[in-house]
Design a protein around this motif. Structure first.
Motif, short mmCIF file in Angstrom:
data_model
loop_
_atom_site.label_atom_id
_atom_site.label_comp_id
_atom_site.label_asym_id
_atom_site.label_seq_id
_atom_site.Cartn_x
_atom_site.Cartn_y
_atom_site.Cartn_z
N SER A 161 0.84 -1.01 0.12
CA SER A 161 -0.10 -0.05 0.00
C SER A 161 0.80 1.39 -0.09
O SER A 161 0.33 2.25 -0.67
CB SER A 161 -0.85 -0.09 1.23
OG SER A 161 -1.64 1.21 1.34
N SER A 163 -4.51 6.26 -5.84
CA SER A 163 -5.63 6.42 -5.56
C SER A 163 -5.71 7.89 -4.66
O SER A 163 -4.90 8.48 -4.63
CB SER A 163 -6.19 5.26 -4.78
OG SER A 163 -7.45 5.16 -4.61
N VAL A 179 -7.45 9.38 -0.73
CA VAL A 179 -8.58 9.13 0.44
C VAL A 179 -9.86 9.61 0.27
O VAL A 179 -9.81 10.93 -0.01
CB VAL A 179 -8.05 9.46 1.65
CG1 VAL A 179 -8.80 9.15 2.71
CG2 VAL A 179 -6.58 8.69 1.65
N GLY A 221 -3.43 1.41 4.28
CA GLY A 221 -4.38 2.16 4.33
C GLY A 221 -5.06 3.02 5.27
O GLY A 221 -5.09 4.23 5.03
N TRP A 258 -2.57 6.09 5.08
CA TRP A 258 -3.10 6.80 4.06
C TRP A 258 -4.28 7.86 4.49
O TRP A 258 -4.27 9.12 4.50
CB TRP A 258 -3.43 6.17 2.94
CG TRP A 258 -2.23 5.95 2.02
CD1 TRP A 258 -1.95 4.73 1.89
CD2 TRP A 258 -1.06 6.57 1.51
NE1 TRP A 258 -0.73 4.59 1.01
CE2 TRP A 258 -0.35 5.78 0.67
CE3 TRP A 258 -0.70 7.99 1.41
CZ2 TRP A 258 0.80 6.21 0.06
CZ3 TRP A 258 0.13 8.49 0.62
CH2 TRP A 258 1.00 7.61 -0.06
N TYR A 273 -9.96 3.94 0.50
CA TYR A 273 -9.32 4.27 -1.04
C TYR A 273 -10.56 4.70 -1.78
O TYR A 273 -11.57 3.79 -1.67
CB TYR A 273 -8.59 3.06 -1.53
CG TYR A 273 -7.54 2.42 -0.89
CD1 TYR A 273 -6.21 3.39 -0.73
CD2 TYR A 273 -7.25 1.40 -0.38
CE1 TYR A 273 -5.17 3.00 0.27
CE2 TYR A 273 -5.94 0.88 0.30
CZ TYR A 273 -4.92 1.64 0.34
OH TYR A 273 -3.83 1.30 1.00
N ILE A 305 -2.56 8.87 -3.10
CA ILE A 305 -2.08 7.48 -2.66
C ILE A 305 -1.25 7.05 -3.70
O ILE A 305 -1.59 7.04 -4.84
CB ILE A 305 -3.23 6.42 -2.27
CG1 ILE A 305 -4.08 7.18 -0.88
CG2 ILE A 305 -2.70 5.16 -2.09
CD1 ILE A 305 -5.28 6.41 -0.77
N ASN A 316 0.95 3.43 -4.80
CA ASN A 316 1.20 2.29 -4.16
C ASN A 316 2.50 1.57 -5.13
O ASN A 316 2.36 1.35 -6.48
CB ASN A 316 -0.03 1.30 -4.71
CG ASN A 316 -1.39 1.98 -4.00
OD1 ASN A 316 -2.31 2.07 -4.77
ND2 ASN A 316 -1.59 2.14 -2.83
N TYR A 342 -8.85 2.03 -9.22
CA TYR A 342 -7.35 2.59 -9.16
C TYR A 342 -6.93 3.47 -10.27
O TYR A 342 -7.47 3.30 -11.38
CB TYR A 342 -6.41 1.56 -8.90
CG TYR A 342 -6.64 0.61 -7.92
CD1 TYR A 342 -5.78 0.81 -6.93
CD2 TYR A 342 -7.35 -0.72 -7.97
CE1 TYR A 342 -5.97 0.03 -5.56
CE2 TYR A 342 -7.32 -1.21 -6.62
CZ TYR A 342 -6.77 -0.94 -5.56
OH TYR A 342 -6.86 -1.54 -4.58
#
Length: 329
Positions: A92, A122, A124, A159, A162, A217, A242, A244, A279
């Motif tokens: 993540s 992504s 939040v 997650g 984030w 997410y 975000i 990853n 995503y």
């Protein structure tokens, strides 16, 4: 049992369940196939399963099988550090890769490709049930009287980290007003009744009827909607991007095949599958602004000082900001 001991016990359990740890080279199966172990965080499971099916249709992927493991990003990283078999790790957030770099299980130059080591993006979001009876739309709304917020445990879930940094950055002016941001987190966490081990587990908790809002997410809400769950969401004006990461381990028994799969993850075929699962693609030409609008106050981890600073400052289990808040009565 303390949360620290639970984390250690869970990590060791993952290792015990995993195939034998990497060591000497494994001969290919009698049919000429090799097996790669993908160890990933919980939320992109459906995307990876579909991508693996598509990879199997390519010349590079037709003789490759996969063992797959999904869970909280921090748990997964610690399990690999402890010896769980892994050829490819997809986490993540960057610190869960950094842990393996420090353990010499991932090469130090893992970020040297044109994508900076990332495979998806992504943001939040604040998710609610369809009717959103409490009208929760902003970070401040989450502090309303009687509001319960669902978010995972930041000591095991990427997650959750984030989520916390999104709220902190939004309420601190991207870190310019640190005291305001920390005060906001203290108030926010007092509204969190339960902290699950992963983002996917928190979604399940929320879908069971617990809580008024879910920090998640953006892709998790897409996932819930595909399952016909009556969830809605708001992308706050100020939220965090975000990012990853993915990497091949230094102990992979089949590094060339593992690298081929990572290359495939950045192809239009794979990136479209990620997009279908909510995503944001790392390929600019696939990042549809209508489907994935860019919030006016979007910020990145670099705006907050970078992971090397933030991870220790906020998430050190002994001295970090979150440990201090959650250790208070």
């Amino acid at each position: 049992m303390s949360w620290r001991l639970r984390v250690i016990a869970h990590g060791l359990a993952l290792v015990a369940l995993a195939p034998a740890a990497c060591g000497q080279a494994e001969p290919p199966a009698g049919d000429g196939r090799v097996t790669l172990s993908l160890v990933a965080y919980s939320t992109p499971k459906a995307a990876y399963q579909k991508i693996i099916e598509e990879f199997a249709r390519t010349p590079e992927g037709r003789n490759i099988r996969f063992e797959q493991s999904y869970g909280g990003s921090g748990d997964q990283s610690r399990a690999v550090e402890a010896g769980a078999k892994a050829d490819i790790v997809a986490f993540s957030l960057e610190p869960d890769i950094t842990r393996l770099v420090e353990a010499r299980l991932v090469a130090g130059n893992w970020r040297s490709d044109e994508y900076g080591g990332m495979v998806t993006n992504s943001v939040v979001v604040i998710a609610t049930r369809g009717d959103n009876p409490k009208g929760l739309k902003t970070w401040r709304d989450l502090l309303g009287k009687g509001v319960e917020v669902i978010t995972p445990n930041p000591f095991v879930s990427g997650g959750a980290r984030w989520n916390i940094l999104a709220g902190y950055g939004a309420e601190s002016g991207r870190g310019a007003r640190r005291a305001d941001g920390v005060a906001y987190l203290r108030a926010l966490l007092s509204h969190v009744p339960v902290q699950d081990s992963s983002a996917r587990a928190s979604l399940q908790t929320f879908n069971s009827g617990r809580g008024d809002a879910l920090l998640a997410y953006e892709s998790e809400v897409f996932f819930a909607r595909k399952g016909r769950r009556p969830l809605d969401y708001v992308v706050p004006d100020a939220t965090i991007l975000i990012e990853n990461p993915v990497a091949v381990t230094t102990t992979s028994r089949h590094p060339e095949e593992a690298k081929a799969f990572v290359r495939f993850l950045r192809t239009p075929t794979a990136q479209r599958i990620f997009a279908e699962n909510g995503y944001r693609p790392v390929l600019p030409q696939l990042a549809d602004p209508k489907r994935f609008p860019v919030p006016s106050g979007l910020f990145t981890i670099k705006d907050l000082g970078g992971w090397s600073k933030i991870d220790k400052e906020f998430f050190d289990p002994e001295t970090g900001v979150i440990a201090g808040i959650q250790g208070q009565p």
